[in-house]
Scaffold this active site. Structure first.
Site, short mmCIF file in Angstrom:
data_model
loop_
_atom_site.label_atom_id
_atom_site.label_comp_id
_atom_site.label_asym_id
_atom_site.label_seq_id
_atom_site.Cartn_x
_atom_site.Cartn_y
_atom_site.Cartn_z
N ASN A 95 0.87 -1.17 0.00
CA ASN A 95 0.00 0.00 0.00
C ASN A 95 0.91 1.22 0.00
OD1 ASN A 95 -1.75 2.11 0.51
ND2 ASN A 95 -2.79 1.14 2.20
N ARG A 151 -2.55 -1.82 -3.58
CA ARG A 151 -3.70 -0.93 -3.45
C ARG A 151 -3.52 0.23 -4.41
NH1 ARG A 151 -4.57 3.89 0.26
NH2 ARG A 151 -6.82 4.28 0.21
N HIS A 166 -12.49 4.01 -0.22
CA HIS A 166 -12.50 3.02 0.87
C HIS A 166 -13.23 1.75 0.45
CE1 HIS A 166 -12.27 6.58 3.94
NE2 HIS A 166 -11.05 6.18 3.59
N ARG A 214 -10.82 16.90 6.71
CA ARG A 214 -11.60 17.22 5.52
C ARG A 214 -13.00 17.66 5.90
NH1 ARG A 214 -10.30 11.56 2.86
NH2 ARG A 214 -8.04 11.73 2.63
N ASP A 246 -8.10 14.20 16.47
CA ASP A 246 -8.07 12.92 17.17
C ASP A 246 -9.31 12.84 18.06
OD1 ASP A 246 -7.58 10.80 19.03
OD2 ASP A 246 -5.44 10.94 18.62
N GLU A 273 -8.01 -4.31 5.20
CA GLU A 273 -7.87 -4.08 3.77
C GLU A 273 -6.74 -4.90 3.16
OE1 GLU A 273 -8.86 0.38 2.80
OE2 GLU A 273 -8.01 0.29 4.83
#
Length: 377
Positions: A5, A70, A159, A220, A261, A363
């Site tokens: 990845n 990925r 995702h 974001r 966080d 993943e």
């Protein structure tokens, strides 16, 4: 199977024995291109090769059967795991304008791995692929059709590897086949997205043309009136790069309260911090909005599955998101929800018409499975 990845500033790797899906080695090379880190992605991939060789698991091992990568953006062309050829690599390069921060790093990972082991199958597994099943009504934006077609403006979703893995694992937790289960999957990490999965097939998702749309995230903004962008350009005098940085790196939880966080936000809330409380409330409000919307899209929901860092670890977020949803068939068990455990588990009350589950995502395992299936076939 070796899974790579290659991100914008890091390379994660995992070596898997697919006979029993055990993890042989794993790690991360971080701070690529930064002071104290390796110079570039090529150096990072070679560092991975050296690390594996030091564990007698080198890339030259005859047991290594394939490498899975990925790749963030597959556009409308790549909608399933794909064996990498020169033509496929050119196709991934053509999609760089849609994922300028991610696809270049993904490409470098593939190129270096091919150089190191040109004899091995290299398989690209695309983040967008699981969402390629969106009906046009969900995938299209209501803008001029010709402009949208010319510039690739549509909902792609991201995702996807996580959403696919978690939706299937949630069905297994219920003792049912994926094709029998309607799921709302909530992938809540620093990046966050939700999906509506009908019988194993994704029919809606929150991220759009880019990973900026949808839920409130760590840095974001998620959903935003497009007019705000024009306002920032005209009134604040910000150029496109400054607006891009604002919405991707200085917004979300960080923009609302100065922390991205959720653990720190929870600590501050306990001390009565009003900014932290507002950030939490905005985050949860957006989450609840999409749970309701996707319930309407699916018509029937069998399970709501929380995953990724916040989804798996924040009982407070799960409790707030599921609060007062009994009319939708959701009854959370507060004791089960508060328990910290490592594996998939139900946190809904016995008899809840809609199950609520915590399903740790994996993943890398999903990519390894896809790579193995393609390499064997």
């Amino acid at each position: 199977m070796l899974v790579l990845n290659s991100g914008s500033s890091s390379v994660k790797y995992r070596l898997m024995d697919m006979a029993d899906e055990t993890r042989l080695a794993s790690g991360t090379v971080e701070r690529i291109g930064e002071p104290g880190g390796v110079a570039d992605h090529a150096s990072a991939l070679r560092a991975v090769a050296d690390e594996l060789a030091g564990q007698d698991l080198g890339l030259d091992s005859p047991r290594l059967a394939a490498v899975g990568h990925r790749v963030v953006h597959g556009g409308t062309r790549f909608t399933e795991p794909t064996l990498v050829t020169d033509e496929v690599l050119d196709g991934i390069r053509a999609l760089v304008p849609l994922a300028p921060l991610h696809n270049p790093a993904n490409i470098t990972g593939i190129e270096v791995a091919r150089d190191l082991r040109p004899d091995l199958p290299q398989v690209a597994v695309f983040d967008t692929a699981f969402h390629a099943t969106l009906p046009e009504a969900a995938a299209r934006y209501a803008i001029d059709a010709g402009t949208a077609e010319r510039y690739g403006i549509r909902r792609y979703g991201f995702h996807g590897t996580s959403h696919a893995y978690v939706s299937r694992a949630a069905a297994a937790l219920l003792g049912r086949e994926p094709g029998e289960v309607n799921a709302v999957v909530l992938h809540l990490g620093n990046g966050a997205s939700a999906s509506a999965v009908r019988g194993g097939v994704c029919v809606d998702t929150t991220m759009g043309m880019t990973p900026l749309e949808g839920l409130v995230m760590g840095t974001r903004s998620g959903d935003l009136d497009p007019g705000a962008v024009f306002h920032l350009a005209r009134v604040a005098g910000l150029d496109t790069d400054a607006i891009d940085t604002l919405l991707n790196k200085k917004s979300g939880l960080l923009g609302l309260c100065g922390d991205n966080d959720m653990r720190e936000i929870g600590r501050r809330m306990a001390e009565g911090d009003a900014d932290a409380r507002l950030a939490f409330d905005v985050y949860v409000h957006r989450l609840r909005r999409y749970v309701g919307a996707f319930t309407a899209v699916l018509g029937r929901v069998d399970v709501i599955a929380f995953t990724a860092g916040v989804g798996e670890n924040s009982a407070a977020v799960r409790a707030a998101a599921m609060r007062d949803l009994e009319n939708l068939g959701v009854v959370l068990d507060p004791v089960r929800n508060a328990v910290r455990a490592g594996g998939p588990r139900l946190v809904s009350a016995d008899g809840s018409p809609v199950a609520v589950a915590v399903v740790p995502t994996d993943e890398e395992l999903a990519i390894a499975r896809d790579t193995y299936a393609l390499a064997q076939g």
